[in-house]
Design a protein around this motif. Structure first.
Motif, PDB file in Angstrom:
ATOM      1  N   VAL A   9      26.227  17.027 -43.637  1.00  0.00           N
ATOM      2  CA  VAL A   9      25.275  16.066 -44.186  1.00  0.00           C
ATOM      3  C   VAL A   9      25.643  15.768 -45.640  1.00  0.00           C
ATOM      4  O   VAL A   9      25.702  16.675 -46.470  1.00  0.00           O
ATOM      5  N   TYR A  10      25.871  14.499 -45.932  1.00  0.00           N
ATOM      6  CA  TYR A  10      26.278  14.072 -47.269  1.00  0.00           C
ATOM      7  C   TYR A  10      25.316  13.013 -47.782  1.00  0.00           C
ATOM      8  O   TYR A  10      24.815  12.179 -47.019  1.00  0.00           O
ATOM      9  N   HIS A  11      25.075  13.053 -49.102  1.00  0.00           N
ATOM     10  CA  HIS A  11      24.237  12.048 -49.741  1.00  0.00           C
ATOM     11  C   HIS A  11      25.155  10.912 -50.205  1.00  0.00           C
ATOM     12  O   HIS A  11      25.943  11.074 -51.139  1.00  0.00           O
ATOM     13  N   LEU A  12      25.055   9.779 -49.535  1.00  0.00           N
ATOM     14  CA  LEU A  12      25.968   8.665 -49.739  1.00  0.00           C
ATOM     15  C   LEU A  12      25.425   7.689 -50.775  1.00  0.00           C
ATOM     16  O   LEU A  12      24.213   7.534 -50.934  1.00  0.00           O
ATOM     17  N   THR A  37      36.455   4.772 -45.814  1.00  0.00           N
ATOM     18  CA  THR A  37      37.242   3.608 -46.232  1.00  0.00           C
ATOM     19  C   THR A  37      36.902   3.128 -47.637  1.00  0.00           C
ATOM     20  O   THR A  37      37.464   2.128 -48.101  1.00  0.00           O
ATOM     21  N   GLY A  38      35.990   3.807 -48.340  1.00  0.00           N
ATOM     22  CA  GLY A  38      35.762   3.508 -49.750  1.00  0.00           C
ATOM     23  C   GLY A  38      34.636   2.542 -50.050  1.00  0.00           C
ATOM     24  O   GLY A  38      34.402   2.225 -51.219  1.00  0.00           O
ATOM     25  N   TYR A  39      33.914   2.071 -49.044  1.00  0.00           N
ATOM     26  CA  TYR A  39      32.767   1.206 -49.311  1.00  0.00           C
ATOM     27  C   TYR A  39      31.561   2.025 -49.770  1.00  0.00           C
ATOM     28  O   TYR A  39      30.659   1.486 -50.407  1.00  0.00           O
ATOM     29  N   LEU A  40      31.560   3.291 -49.416  1.00  0.00           N
ATOM     30  CA  LEU A  40      30.558   4.224 -49.919  1.00  0.00           C
ATOM     31  C   LEU A  40      31.279   5.454 -50.447  1.00  0.00           C
ATOM     32  O   LEU A  40      32.456   5.671 -50.142  1.00  0.00           O
ATOM     33  N   THR A  41      30.591   6.253 -51.233  1.00  0.00           N
ATOM     34  CA  THR A  41      31.115   7.536 -51.655  1.00  0.00           C
ATOM     35  C   THR A  41      30.015   8.574 -51.447  1.00  0.00           C
ATOM     36  O   THR A  41      28.938   8.251 -50.948  1.00  0.00           O
ATOM     37  N   TRP A  42      30.305   9.818 -51.806  1.00  0.00           N
ATOM     38  CA  TRP A  42      29.276  10.854 -51.639  1.00  0.00           C
ATOM     39  C   TRP A  42      29.000  11.540 -52.961  1.00  0.00           C
ATOM     40  O   TRP A  42      29.877  11.676 -53.811  1.00  0.00           O
ATOM     41  N   ARG A  43      27.732  11.949 -53.132  1.00  0.00           N
ATOM     42  CA  ARG A  43      27.305  12.575 -54.374  1.00  0.00           C
ATOM     43  C   ARG A  43      27.088  14.085 -54.226  1.00  0.00           C
ATOM     44  O   ARG A  43      27.377  14.850 -55.134  1.00  0.00           O
ATOM     45  N   GLU A  44      26.543  14.508 -53.088  1.00  0.00           N
ATOM     46  CA  GLU A  44      26.339  15.935 -52.848  1.00  0.00           C
ATOM     47  C   GLU A  44      26.280  16.196 -51.356  1.00  0.00           C
ATOM     48  O   GLU A  44      26.135  15.274 -50.550  1.00  0.00           O
ATOM     49  N   ARG A  47      34.074   9.839 -55.312  1.00  0.00           N
ATOM     50  CA  ARG A  47      34.192  11.297 -55.363  1.00  0.00           C
ATOM     51  C   ARG A  47      35.100  11.759 -54.242  1.00  0.00           C
ATOM     52  O   ARG A  47      34.821  11.560 -53.072  1.00  0.00           O
ATOM     53  N   PHE A  48      36.219  12.380 -54.635  1.00  0.00           N
ATOM     54  CA  PHE A  48      37.130  13.016 -53.687  1.00  0.00           C
ATOM     55  C   PHE A  48      37.057  14.517 -53.940  1.00  0.00           C
ATOM     56  O   PHE A  48      37.449  14.983 -55.019  1.00  0.00           O
ATOM     57  N   GLY A  49      36.553  15.260 -52.968  1.00  0.00           N
ATOM     58  CA  GLY A  49      36.371  16.683 -53.191  1.00  0.00           C
ATOM     59  C   GLY A  49      35.425  16.912 -54.349  1.00  0.00           C
ATOM     60  O   GLY A  49      34.312  16.383 -54.380  1.00  0.00           O
TER      61      GLY A  49
END
Length: 571
Positions: free
Chosen positions: A394-397, A381-388, A289-291
């Protein structure tokens, strides 16, 4: 559509002009040009993981803005529909384009020399400046200082190097009467390598001075674009640079121009008659997720599509992470040892999310200083992303997809093997118990091992994937034992056994079948495993090899619990 089918897939290609001229398939990202001009920032920094199209986009910008650009490269692309914009900006600017991705010296002196070569080779493109009637003799002397000497070496003094980009842009402005566009790709690579090799402070000072001259005190700058994986703290690199606009993976701007959107992937698959592989590709390579946009890893999609074109039954592979040594995940696992982060990694592997405060910028000295900083690094670096997002920072990874999940599991097993290697006494006790048919002791030892590692929980993954995890853990342990010949998934009897061991000195063989007990019934799992060994006659290959004794083990696991039962045979 059949005409598109004939186009080659641009795997690893970073030249926009080559892709367009030589008939490669191109996913149109030229809308970035219009958005860049509309949003207008004099210095723009885009941070994205590697292999997400940063370099190709920089090449596209160069091809569009540079004086002498070829209009035909854009004729059927989105930007060509913006007639007035193209008339005003296409081919109207001198462009300085520099990639720092190859600056990887073992010492500061070597890295500095490589930086001189990168900038110097870009300067060589503009040798017409030596004949320019708009430049004075002093100007031309300044330009010659950027060129190689008689031996072909770029031997710039510190003063010349620090001023090099600013000087070149100033000379181009004087020649053309038009301010310069500056493109700097992978700006943070020299800093990352310097941190790894121990000369970070020297490289940081050099990059800071270079960027200050090129981007802050440069009256000949029209606008600049920089790309990198990480946003390094402003106070450490972009000191006093108030004209910079940053777009990271959590920002909404330009979110669809790096990576492939779902619609773009569907069109690609349709063009090559690969639509039946859509769900597999989505499971394995989507999820970033980007933006506000969900995107696929373009490198992986193109690599897998290329493989499918020659083998429609090809299995998905880990393409993205194989382009790096993935030390970052190893460091993360090391920091997580004995902390709550260990349970959080289990949550991630299970397909759940973990809420973390993300630092928008860090210095390299801070990156690996704590487990809390590592969450930010893994996201960027792309090993994790964020959902909300649930707070200011604070981000939900989450782990984005199957490919990265498999990477984490491999790294977990590799980290576990390092732990086993350091404790030879525990290894001897476990292997001795297995060798002599002591299932109870072997079970106790394996239970202890499982408590030390990260487990796979019940959600998100199939039973076979869970069994493969414990299978991998066992292989990692047994492979450490000297004198044991260990094989995995080897054809034996009427099937393929999980693990076979030959202890040639004692003429003892071991057969192991691993089951995951979905319902928690470990005893039932062991009996099922032993029955499969007998039914499939897995031990026959060991008897044929001359073993005098074969011990058969059924091993059942559920999270961090296990049970081992044995059945012995004598030939």
């Amino acid at each position: 559509m059949d005409q598109v089918m004939k186009r080659k897939l641009p795997i690893g290609m970073e030249s926009f002009e080559a892709i367009r001229k030589d008939g490669f398939y191109y996913i149109d990202k030229t809308g970035m040009i219009e958005e860049l001009l509309q949003n207008w920032g004099q210095v723009n920094l885009f941070t994205r993981p590697r292999r997400f199209g940063k370099s190709l986009n920089m090449s596209m910008l160069k091809s569009f803005f540079e004086i002498g650009s070829k209009e035909e490269l854009f004729y059927d692309l989105k930007i060509a529909e913006k007639k007035e914009l193209c008339e005003a900006y296409m081919g109207k600017f001198p462009v300085i384009s520099i990639s720092m991705k190859g600056i990887d010296g073992d010492s500061f002196e070597t890295a500095r020399s490589m930086l001189c070569s990168v900038i110097g080779n870009e300067a060589v493109r503009f040798q017409f400046l030596l004949e320019s009637g708009n430049l004075t003799d002093i100007d031309k002397r300044m330009y010659r200082a950027l060129l190689p000497d008689r031996n072909g070496n770029f031997s710039m003094t510190d003063a010349v190097l620090i001023q090099s980009i600013q000087s070149l842009s100033s000379l181009l402005w004087k020649h053309y009467g038009q301010k310069t566009v500056i493109l700097i790709d992978e700006y943070d690579v020299p800093l990352a390598k310097a941190f790894e090799k121990g000369y970070y402070d020297s490289m940081l000072t050099l990059i800071r001075l270079l960027f200050t001259q090129a981007l802050k005190t440069n009256g000949s700058l029209y606008f600049a674009v920089l790309t990198g994986c990480l946003r390094i703290a402003k106070e450490s690199v972009f000191t006093g640079l108030n004209n910079i606009s940053t777009y990271s993976v959590t920002d909404n701007g330009f979110d669809k121009y790096f990576g492939f959107t779902d619609a773009e992937v569907r069109r690609l698959l349709e063009a090559y008659h690969l639509s039946d592989s859509y769900q597999t590709i989505r499971d394995w390579y989507d999820g970033y997720r980007f933006g506000n946009t969900e995107v696929y890893s373009p490198w992986d999609v193109l690599c897998y599509c290329s493989q499918l074109r020659t083998d429609r039954n090809a299995e998905p592979e880990d393409y993205w992470s194989n382009t790096s040594n993935n030390d970052m995940v190893r460091r993360f696992l090391e920091l997580a040892k004995g902390s709550i982060a260990k349970k959080e990694i289990e949550q991630l592997i299970a397909g759940e999310t973990v809420a973390k405060e993300i630092r928008p910028d860090l210095t390299y000295q801070e990156l690996y200083g704590s487990i809390e900083h590592m969450w930010s690094v893994l996201l960027k670096t792309g090993y994790l992303t964020w959902r909300e997002k649930s707070g200011r920072n604070v981000y939900h990874l989450a782990i984005p997809n199957m490919e990265i999940r498999e990477l984490f599991i491999r790294q977990v097993i590799g980290h576990f093997e390092d732990t086993v290697r350091r404790d030879g006494a525990a290894l001897d006790v476990f292997c001795t118990a297995l060798q002599h048919g002591n299932a109870e002791m072997a079970g106790t030892c394996f239970q202890t091992y499982l408590k030390k590692t990260i487990s796979i929980r019940d959600t998100f993954v199939r039973k076979t994937a869970k069994e493969n995890f414990y299978h991998g853990i066992l292989l990692g342990i047994l492979g450490m034992k000297e004198g044991w010949n260990v094989s995995s998934n080897k054809e034996a009897g009427d099937g393929y056994s999980d693990i076979l061991v030959e202890i040639e000195r004692e003429n003892i063989g071991i057969v192991i079948e691993v089951k995951y007990a979905e319902d928690g019934d470990l005893e039932k799992g062991c009996k099922t495993a032993l029955a499969q060994i007998e039914e499939k006659q897995y031990a026959e290959i060991l008897w044929d090899a001359g073993m005098e004794k074969v011990v058969k083990y059924g091993i059942a696991c559920c999270r961090k619990r296990c049970r081992i039962e044995a059945a012995e045979g004598v030939g």
